[in-house]
Structure formats: C-alpha cells, structure tokens
Design an enzyme around this catalytic site. Sequence first.
Site, PDB file in Angstrom:
ATOM      1  N   LYS A 126       0.863  -1.184   0.000  1.00  0.00           N
ATOM      2  CA  LYS A 126       0.000   0.000   0.000  1.00  0.00           C
ATOM      3  C   LYS A 126       0.893   1.225   0.000  1.00  0.00           C
ATOM      4  O   LYS A 126       2.046   1.159   0.456  1.00  0.00           O
ATOM      5  CB  LYS A 126      -0.890   0.038   1.256  1.00  0.00           C
ATOM      6  CG  LYS A 126      -2.131   0.873   1.087  1.00  0.00           C
ATOM      7  CD  LYS A 126      -3.238   0.087   0.408  1.00  0.00           C
ATOM      8  CE  LYS A 126      -4.407   0.948   0.014  1.00  0.00           C
ATOM      9  NZ  LYS A 126      -5.536   0.108  -0.435  1.00  0.00           N
ATOM     10  N   ASP A 166      -7.024   4.175  -4.639  1.00  0.00           N
ATOM     11  CA  ASP A 166      -7.698   4.014  -3.343  1.00  0.00           C
ATOM     12  C   ASP A 166      -8.324   5.384  -3.074  1.00  0.00           C
ATOM     13  O   ASP A 166      -8.556   6.152  -4.028  1.00  0.00           O
ATOM     14  CB  ASP A 166      -6.701   3.603  -2.246  1.00  0.00           C
ATOM     15  CG  ASP A 166      -7.395   3.114  -0.975  1.00  0.00           C
ATOM     16  OD1 ASP A 166      -7.814   1.950  -0.930  1.00  0.00           O
ATOM     17  OD2 ASP A 166      -7.539   3.902  -0.009  1.00  0.00           O
TER      18      ASP A 166
HETATM   19  P1  NDP Z   1     -12.976   7.619  -3.007  1.00  0.00           P
HETATM   20  O1  NDP Z   1     -11.912   8.604  -2.770  1.00  0.00           O
HETATM   21  O2  NDP Z   1     -13.469   7.408  -4.391  1.00  0.00           O
HETATM   22  O3  NDP Z   1     -14.241   7.913  -2.088  1.00  0.00           O
HETATM   23  C1  NDP Z   1     -14.151   7.954  -0.703  1.00  0.00           C
HETATM   24  C2  NDP Z   1     -15.498   8.341  -0.160  1.00  0.00           C
HETATM   25  O4  NDP Z   1     -15.505   8.172   1.237  1.00  0.00           O
HETATM   26  C3  NDP Z   1     -15.843   9.797  -0.427  1.00  0.00           C
HETATM   27  O5  NDP Z   1     -17.228   9.908  -0.586  1.00  0.00           O
HETATM   28  C4  NDP Z   1     -15.392  10.483   0.842  1.00  0.00           C
HETATM   29  O6  NDP Z   1     -16.055  11.695   1.123  1.00  0.00           O
HETATM   30  C5  NDP Z   1     -15.767   9.436   1.859  1.00  0.00           C
HETATM   31  N1  NDP Z   1     -14.919   9.583   3.036  1.00  0.00           N
HETATM   32  C6  NDP Z   1     -13.573   9.567   3.090  1.00  0.00           C
HETATM   33  N2  NDP Z   1     -13.152   9.782   4.332  1.00  0.00           N
HETATM   34  C7  NDP Z   1     -14.264   9.925   5.066  1.00  0.00           C
HETATM   35  C8  NDP Z   1     -14.507  10.147   6.423  1.00  0.00           C
HETATM   36  N3  NDP Z   1     -13.490  10.288   7.296  1.00  0.00           N
HETATM   37  N4  NDP Z   1     -15.787  10.228   6.847  1.00  0.00           N
HETATM   38  C9  NDP Z   1     -16.816  10.089   5.965  1.00  0.00           C
HETATM   39  N5  NDP Z   1     -16.645   9.882   4.660  1.00  0.00           N
HETATM   40  C10 NDP Z   1     -15.402   9.792   4.225  1.00  0.00           C
HETATM   41  O7  NDP Z   1     -12.421   6.239  -2.409  1.00  0.00           O
HETATM   42  P2  NDP Z   1     -12.889   4.760  -2.715  1.00  0.00           P
HETATM   43  O8  NDP Z   1     -14.337   4.701  -2.961  1.00  0.00           O
HETATM   44  O9  NDP Z   1     -11.957   4.201  -3.718  1.00  0.00           O
HETATM   45  O10 NDP Z   1     -12.531   4.050  -1.332  1.00  0.00           O
HETATM   46  C11 NDP Z   1     -13.495   3.898  -0.287  1.00  0.00           C
HETATM   47  C12 NDP Z   1     -13.052   2.765   0.632  1.00  0.00           C
HETATM   48  O11 NDP Z   1     -12.948   1.550  -0.124  1.00  0.00           O
HETATM   49  C13 NDP Z   1     -11.686   2.934   1.283  1.00  0.00           C
HETATM   50  O12 NDP Z   1     -11.710   2.318   2.548  1.00  0.00           O
HETATM   51  C14 NDP Z   1     -10.761   2.143   0.358  1.00  0.00           C
HETATM   52  O13 NDP Z   1      -9.592   1.726   1.022  1.00  0.00           O
HETATM   53  C15 NDP Z   1     -11.657   0.975   0.018  1.00  0.00           C
HETATM   54  N6  NDP Z   1     -11.345   0.220  -1.183  1.00  0.00           N
HETATM   55  C16 NDP Z   1     -11.213   0.815  -2.394  1.00  0.00           C
HETATM   56  C17 NDP Z   1     -10.963   0.058  -3.526  1.00  0.00           C
HETATM   57  C18 NDP Z   1     -10.905   0.649  -4.882  1.00  0.00           C
HETATM   58  O14 NDP Z   1     -10.801  -0.119  -5.843  1.00  0.00           O
HETATM   59  N7  NDP Z   1     -11.003   1.963  -5.057  1.00  0.00           N
HETATM   60  C19 NDP Z   1     -10.761  -1.389  -3.438  1.00  0.00           C
HETATM   61  C20 NDP Z   1     -10.988  -1.942  -2.118  1.00  0.00           C
HETATM   62  C21 NDP Z   1     -11.250  -1.143  -1.054  1.00  0.00           C
HETATM   63  P3  NDP Z   1     -15.374  13.097   0.725  1.00  0.00           P
HETATM   64  O15 NDP Z   1     -15.482  13.161  -0.767  1.00  0.00           O
HETATM   65  O16 NDP Z   1     -16.144  14.140   1.437  1.00  0.00           O
HETATM   66  O17 NDP Z   1     -13.946  13.003   1.198  1.00  0.00           O
HETATM   67  O1  2IT Z   2      -7.852  -1.806  -1.041  1.00  0.00           O
HETATM   68  C1  2IT Z   2      -7.768  -2.261  -2.204  1.00  0.00           C
HETATM   69  O2  2IT Z   2      -7.911  -3.461  -2.444  1.00  0.00           O
HETATM   70  C2  2IT Z   2      -7.500  -1.318  -3.295  1.00  0.00           C
HETATM   71  N1  2IT Z   2      -7.453  -0.125  -3.054  1.00  0.00           N
HETATM   72  C3  2IT Z   2      -7.279  -1.821  -4.691  1.00  0.00           C
HETATM   73  C4  2IT Z   2      -5.890  -2.361  -4.853  1.00  0.00           C
HETATM   74  C5  2IT Z   2      -5.495  -2.723  -6.266  1.00  0.00           C
HETATM   75  O3  2IT Z   2      -4.304  -2.996  -6.449  1.00  0.00           O
HETATM   76  O4  2IT Z   2      -6.339  -2.730  -7.163  1.00  0.00           O
END
Ligand code: NDP
Ligand code: 2IT
Length: 451
Positions: A126, A166
């Site tokens: 990460k 992420d």
């Molecule tokens: P994004 O940046 O696309 O979206 C994050 C969202 O979460 C935004 O709506 C943001 O709001 C909100 N958010 C962030 N911090 C906070 C907080 N402290 N309190 C409330 N809302 C919050 O990220 P992702 O959708 O990619 O990631 C979301 C989660 O999924 C994370 O935990 C990430 O690690 C996990 N994840 C992501 C993957 C991926 O492929 N992208 C894969 C697997 C897991 P705001 O816009 O106001 O900041």
């Molecule tokens: O938490 C996760 O699994 C991710 N943010 C995606 C990692 C990846 O290599 O696609």
Amino acid sequence: MSIADIEIKKFENGNCEEDKVFYQAMEEVIYSIAPLLESDDKYKKNAILERLVVPDRIFKFKVTWLDDDNNIQVNTGYRVQFNNALGPYKGGLRFHPSVNEGILKFLGFEQILKNALTGLPIGGAKGGSDFDPKGKSDFEVMKFCSAFMTELHKYIGPRVDIPAGDIGVGAREIGYLFGEYKKVTSSYEGVLTGKPFMFGGSLMRPEATGYGAVYFTETMLDMEGKESLEGKICTVSGAGNVALHAIEKLQQIGAIPVTCSDSKGTIHDSRGVDLDLLKELKLEKRVSLEEYVKVHPEARYIPVSEYPEDGHAVWDIPCYAAFPCATQNELNGFDAQNLIANGCISVTEGANMPSTPKAVNDFLSHKICFAPAKAANAGGVAVSEFEMSQNAAMARWSFDKVDERLKTTMQQICKRVALTAKDYGVEGNYVDGANIAGFKKVADAMIAEGI
Ligand code: NDP
Ligand code: 2IT
C-alpha cells in the site's frame, strides 16, 4: 492465557498512536487464526506471525511541487511493500491528509490476506501521501502526481510492485502517474492498474470493487438461507468509487439503495438514490452532497454536525442490508446497535475495515451475516490482476468476460471463506474464515520459500 493473547503480548510494545489502526487489524487476525496455530505447530516453528507483521520494506520520501500561485508545496510520500510470498507487491495508493505510516501499514497488512483470498498470484502493498486532492485544480493534481512518481518509480515495476487507486486516487490520478512513469523510465508497461481504458486499463476496473461487494453479498445470503437483495432497502455510506458502483449494482439487481454519504453529511432519499445525479456531483463536479437536495428537495440531507457525535446518520436508517463503503472505523458500536434494532440482517464491508471491533462483535453475536472487507471488497484488486494479465498478453477482454470472471472470483472467495470457518469450528463466522484462509495461503508459501 490463550495462544492469541500470548501472540498479541509480543507486539504490544511497538503500539504507538499512529500504529493504532495497524494494531487493530493485526489483533483481529491473531485472534482469528489461533485455532490454525494450535492445529499445526509448523506456523510457530517458522515464526510466520512474527515475519508476517513486519513489512519487507517501507519507502518514505519528500514530494515537492509548485501550486497554481507558484508557491512551493511539500508533502510526504510512502510505499509499504509488505509481503511478496504469493506474487509481486500489489495494492493501492491513497491521497488523503490523514495518511501516515500506520494507516498504510494497516492497509498493506490487510491487502496481503485479501490478495491471497483472490487465489491470484499477487503479494500485498500500500502507499500514498498526505496530499489532499480536494480543492486542487487538475493542473495541481497533475504536478503533484508527477513529483510523486519521480521518486516512486525507483521502487516499482510490472514484476516488482504494481500500485493502483484508493481514496483520492482514481483514473485521473493514475493517468498522470502513468504519464510520469513513462517519461522517467522510457518504458510503456503495465506498472499501474486502474488506468483509463485508452491506454491499457481493464474494462470494469472502476466498477469492480462495488460490483464485487454486491456479488459477494448475494452469494453469502444464498449460502446462509436468507432472502435475496431484490426489492430490499439497502443503505450505503460513501460517495466515491466503491459506493457509487455498489449502488449501481444494487439498482441493477432490483434492490433499493436509499443513502450515500461523504465527509460532510448524509443523503437519505427514500425513493432510491438518483445515481446519475450522484455521479455528476461526485465524478464530474466534485462538489458536496448538499447539492443533491437542490435537485431533489424531497430527499433529506443530514450534515455531520446535526448527528450525535457517537454515531453516523447512515446507520440510523432502517435497512435489510448495509454497505459501509467510505473509510476505516466509520461504523461503531452505537451504529451497529442501531442497525440491529432496525432489523438489518446483513452487513458488507466495501471499505477497508469500516467497522470497529465492537461493531464486528455485535454483528457476530447477533448472527448478522457479516462480510469482512478483505473478502467482500477483493473484487477491485482481482480485476486489477486481470488488468495485469491483459497488459502482459497485449490483450483486451470484453466487459462481459471481466464481469463473469469477477462474479466467479467473488463466489469462490465467499465459498472458501464459509468452508474454512466450518472446518475450524466457527461456522457462519466469515471474519475468522477469511483470516484463516488468507493467512494459511500466505504462510504455506512463506514456509515453502524458506527464510
Ligand atoms: P474515493 O476517494 O473514491 O471515495 C471515498 C469516499 O468516502 C468519499 O465519498 C469520501 O467523502 C468518503 N470519506 C472519506 N473519508 C471519510 C470520512 N473520514 N468520513 C466520511 N466519509 C469519508 O475512495 P474509494 O471509494 O476508492 O474508497 C473507499 C473505501 O474503499 C476505502 O476504505 C478504500 O480503502 C476501500 N477500497 C477501495 C478500492 C478501490 O478499488 N477503489 C478497493 C478496495 C477497497 P469526501 O469526498 O467528502 O472526502
Ligand atoms: O484496497 C484495495 O484493495 C484497493 N485499493 C485496490 C488495490 C489494487 O491494487 O487494485
């Protein structure tokens, strides 16, 4: 004292404030795998736990860039290469002001076991930065990404370490990072996943995590003899990549997602969330969710400040199934009690470790179907690995092919997790099942590879 208590004692000394989330993730795994450690002493003999909880290496570097007013800005960049027993280091990059070494160690540690559960040849890593893309111009984001990659490129490669997105890192950022990598290395290779389609990205990578979480939930509900999601009210938190695509897939299968949230507040639209509007606000305009009620005044916007400090508005809304898709520790014991009292029967972690240990315990003790992150959100990294395969073969898979493979992967993970839980005497406990199955796969590879 149990074997898990003894193991945890060994790691307690290094537990500083920054490492709290890392320690939380590690503690859960140690308790889960106690029956495995007791069943075979090879894991203790080979000091697998001691070796697994220390990253192979951590890079920490300065990122200097020029903002639009020609001021010099300085951020910190990181890459935690945690474990490559099963394949090259693989995991996302997070750009958020809260990023520090402890958060990245927690995410990297979870990634090792998640990637193992996919059954694909990828290790765990990460990285990221305390840079905040919010409120920055495209040009500033580009300049930051270039400066970040100027240093990061030294440590990564398509057979070494393959970052992806992420929080705060989507196709725009990956595009700029890829451009800089290409420039400084003079090579055009699949060193990042989540790339835009026009230069090597896989179809369905943007959708993969959210869709995968819904596929996992459908399989879990079926295996646990519960009614499917069709026609059911669902609550989703977050409004980013994972949340938007979880909402999209829920709508496609006839469920009714009624919420989403961001760091400032929650939308409750009891007729079902308007996904086109949500995408416009969050992906194109990048504005607050407050804008939603200007178009739909009949929906409710609940600012964070109007909800009691010990809970979150999303989890106060009655639902059949809940999908926390925002960030770590966003769903606490208070929220879990609200969900349970309101009749929720299923919780799927789209985000990484969104539920606090208290919330997880409450769900498990109330026999809620609980899908932990490292199993339920593995669809994102699985499709990342499909992207690596396509890049290596100079091939392009169709949307349907990726979707089919994603669905099969999520079903297989779900079944393996459920079966492992049963084998180790904790039937129905997907937390223990995922931790044991993931740990065993990595541990057996580490033993076979020697020290
Ligand atoms: P994004 O940046 O696309 O979206 C994050 C969202 O979460 C935004 O709506 C943001 O709001 C909100 N958010 C962030 N911090 C906070 C907080 N402290 N309190 C409330 N809302 C919050 O990220 P992702 O959708 O990619 O990631 C979301 C989660 O999924 C994370 O935990 C990430 O690690 C996990 N994840 C992501 C993957 C991926 O492929 N992208 C894969 C697997 C897991 P705001 O816009 O106001 O900041
Ligand atoms: O938490 C996760 O699994 C991710 N943010 C995606 C990692 C990846 O290599 O696609």
